[in-house]
Design a protein around this motif. Structure first.
Motif, short mmCIF file in Angstrom:
data_model
loop_
_atom_site.label_atom_id
_atom_site.label_comp_id
_atom_site.label_asym_id
_atom_site.label_seq_id
_atom_site.Cartn_x
_atom_site.Cartn_y
_atom_site.Cartn_z
N ILE A 36 0.89 -1.27 -0.07
CA ILE A 36 -0.06 0.02 0.10
C ILE A 36 0.89 1.31 0.10
CG2 ILE A 36 -1.82 1.33 1.34
CD1 ILE A 36 -2.76 -1.45 2.60
N ARG A 37 0.92 1.97 -1.02
CA ARG A 37 1.96 3.05 -1.10
C ARG A 37 1.09 4.27 -1.25
NH1 ARG A 37 6.89 3.22 -3.35
NH2 ARG A 37 6.68 1.41 -4.15
N LEU A 38 1.36 4.78 -0.23
CA LEU A 38 0.70 6.42 0.32
C LEU A 38 1.17 7.45 -0.42
CD1 LEU A 38 -0.10 5.72 4.15
CD2 LEU A 38 -1.66 4.98 2.08
N GLY A 39 0.45 8.38 -0.96
CA GLY A 39 0.75 9.51 -1.62
C GLY A 39 1.39 10.55 -0.49
N GLY A 40 2.42 11.29 -0.78
CA GLY A 40 2.81 12.22 -0.17
C GLY A 40 4.14 12.00 0.57
N CYS A 41 5.19 13.08 0.24
CA CYS A 41 6.27 12.99 0.98
C CYS A 41 7.04 14.40 0.60
CB CYS A 41 7.46 11.90 0.26
SG CYS A 41 8.96 11.61 1.07
N ASP A 42 7.75 14.72 2.05
CA ASP A 42 8.61 16.06 1.75
C ASP A 42 10.13 15.70 2.30
OD1 ASP A 42 8.16 15.66 4.37
OD2 ASP A 42 7.26 17.30 4.97
N VAL A 43 10.60 14.51 2.18
CA VAL A 43 11.87 14.11 2.36
C VAL A 43 12.63 14.53 1.52
CG1 VAL A 43 13.40 12.41 3.12
CG2 VAL A 43 10.94 12.24 4.09
N GLY A 44 12.42 14.30 0.37
CA GLY A 44 13.10 15.00 -1.07
C GLY A 44 14.56 14.30 -1.24
N CYS A 45 14.29 12.76 -1.37
CA CYS A 45 15.64 11.97 -1.72
C CYS A 45 16.05 12.12 -3.26
CB CYS A 45 15.67 10.51 -1.34
SG CYS A 45 14.99 10.24 0.34
N VAL A 46 17.24 12.73 -3.42
CA VAL A 46 17.62 12.78 -4.68
C VAL A 46 17.64 11.64 -5.75
CG1 VAL A 46 19.13 15.02 -4.28
CG2 VAL A 46 19.98 12.93 -4.27
N TRP A 47 17.77 10.63 -5.02
CA TRP A 47 17.70 9.21 -6.04
C TRP A 47 16.50 8.54 -5.47
CZ3 TRP A 47 17.15 6.61 -1.42
CH2 TRP A 47 17.89 6.75 -0.24
N ASP A 49 13.17 6.68 -6.57
CA ASP A 49 12.63 6.16 -7.58
C ASP A 49 11.39 6.27 -7.80
OD1 ASP A 49 12.01 4.38 -5.67
OD2 ASP A 49 13.11 2.55 -6.64
N VAL A 50 10.44 6.78 -6.84
CA VAL A 50 9.11 6.88 -6.91
C VAL A 50 8.79 8.57 -6.65
CG1 VAL A 50 8.22 4.77 -6.77
CG2 VAL A 50 8.75 5.88 -4.65
N LYS A 51 9.49 9.49 -7.39
CA LYS A 51 9.13 10.92 -6.79
C LYS A 51 7.81 11.32 -7.30
CE LYS A 51 14.17 12.24 -7.54
NZ LYS A 51 14.91 13.04 -8.48
N GLU A 52 7.18 10.63 -8.17
CA GLU A 52 5.72 10.92 -8.40
C GLU A 52 4.80 10.64 -7.19
OE1 GLU A 52 6.39 6.59 -10.00
OE2 GLU A 52 7.68 8.69 -9.94
N SER A 53 5.40 10.07 -6.25
CA SER A 53 4.52 10.13 -4.89
C SER A 53 4.45 11.19 -4.00
CB SER A 53 5.00 8.80 -4.07
OG SER A 53 6.22 9.17 -3.50
N TRP A 54 5.39 12.12 -4.08
CA TRP A 54 5.57 13.09 -3.40
C TRP A 54 4.36 14.17 -3.24
CZ3 TRP A 54 11.16 15.42 -4.77
CH2 TRP A 54 12.09 14.26 -4.54
N ASP A 55 3.48 14.32 -4.24
CA ASP A 55 2.43 15.16 -4.27
C ASP A 55 1.36 14.67 -3.61
OD1 ASP A 55 0.72 17.34 -4.44
OD2 ASP A 55 1.10 17.81 -6.52
N SER A 56 0.98 14.50 -2.62
CA SER A 56 -0.18 13.83 -1.99
C SER A 56 -1.41 14.23 -2.90
CB SER A 56 -0.50 14.17 -0.43
OG SER A 56 -0.69 15.15 -0.33
N GLY A 57 -1.79 15.53 -3.34
CA GLY A 57 -2.96 15.97 -3.96
C GLY A 57 -2.96 15.24 -5.26
N LYS A 58 -2.08 14.70 -5.83
CA LYS A 58 -2.32 13.85 -7.19
C LYS A 58 -2.96 12.58 -6.95
CE LYS A 58 1.03 13.38 -9.69
NZ LYS A 58 2.50 13.09 -10.25
N TRP A 59 -3.22 12.07 -5.82
CA TRP A 59 -3.74 10.73 -5.60
C TRP A 59 -5.02 10.76 -5.16
CZ3 TRP A 59 -0.95 8.60 -8.79
CH2 TRP A 59 0.44 9.02 -9.12
#
Length: 208
Positions: A36-47, A49-59
């Protein structure tokens, strides 16, 4: 109760994706698991591989009942809650319902937010980009440090001093730098055998 309130209380959550697969890394590598991959992250790892998960509002937002009902469609009863950064949300209601339905609950987290939820296994993967919340150290069953720079070895040792003595310690090469750092990780583990080597086996086997 509006959507913002229901998310704050953990009874609805933004879900980027949920899927049944094989856990590819860490202590439960090789186990069938429902992610279960929840949307939203503000950690900001440069590497990441799921940067599209960062914006919680997209999901889309789903009730925890719907999330658990979809998990029950598969035969495996191991659930991995991941992200994004799942601890941005109160995971108590979700894990309580999962437990009620007979699931074993795992989490993969950077520990950047206060710990919540009832988990059977906590994989803590600290990141330099956002300091972990102190509550994670007593909860972590597995410390998994991704090695992207040489300095990550000392970073790993710093966190190893803070987790409980029963916490399993793992070093994992960042996928794009595996050729460079895998030999160094192997040497480090041989020198300091409290550390184990973790690999992203799902990527070698092309398992989503």
């Amino acid at each position: 109760m509006n959507i913002e309130e229901s998310i704050a209380q953990g009874v609805q959550l933004p879900v980027m994706e949920a899927f049944y697969t094989i856990q590819g890394e860490g202590r439960f590598s090789g186990y069938p698991a429902y992610f279960i991959r929840l949307g939203g992250c503000d950690v900001g790892c440069v590497w990441c591989d799921v940067k599209e998960s960062w914006d919680s509002g997209k999901w889309p937002i789903f009730s925890i009942e719907t999330i658990v009902e979809e998990a029950m469609a598969y035969p495996g009863r191991l659930v991995v809650v991941t992200g994004g950064e799942p601890l941005m949300y109160d995971l108590g209601p979700l894990t309580a319902l999962l437990k009620e339905k007979g699931f074993t609950t795992n989490i993969e987290t950077s520990g950047a937010y206060p710990f919540s939820g009832d988990f059977d296994w906590v994989c803590f993967s600290p990141k330099k980009f956002k300091k972990p919340h102190p509550s994670i150290y007593a909860e972590a069953d597995e410390l998994k440090v991704v090695v992207f720079h040489q300095s990550d070895f000392s970073f790993a040792e710093e966190h190893a001093l803070l987790v409980k003595t029963t916490c399993e310690l793992r070093l994992q090469p960042e996928w794009s730098r595996a050729v460079k750092f895998t030999p160094a990780i192997v040497d480090f583990a041989k020198k300091y055998p409290k550390w184990k080597v973790s690999l992203q086996t799902h990527k070698f086997m092309d398992i989503p």
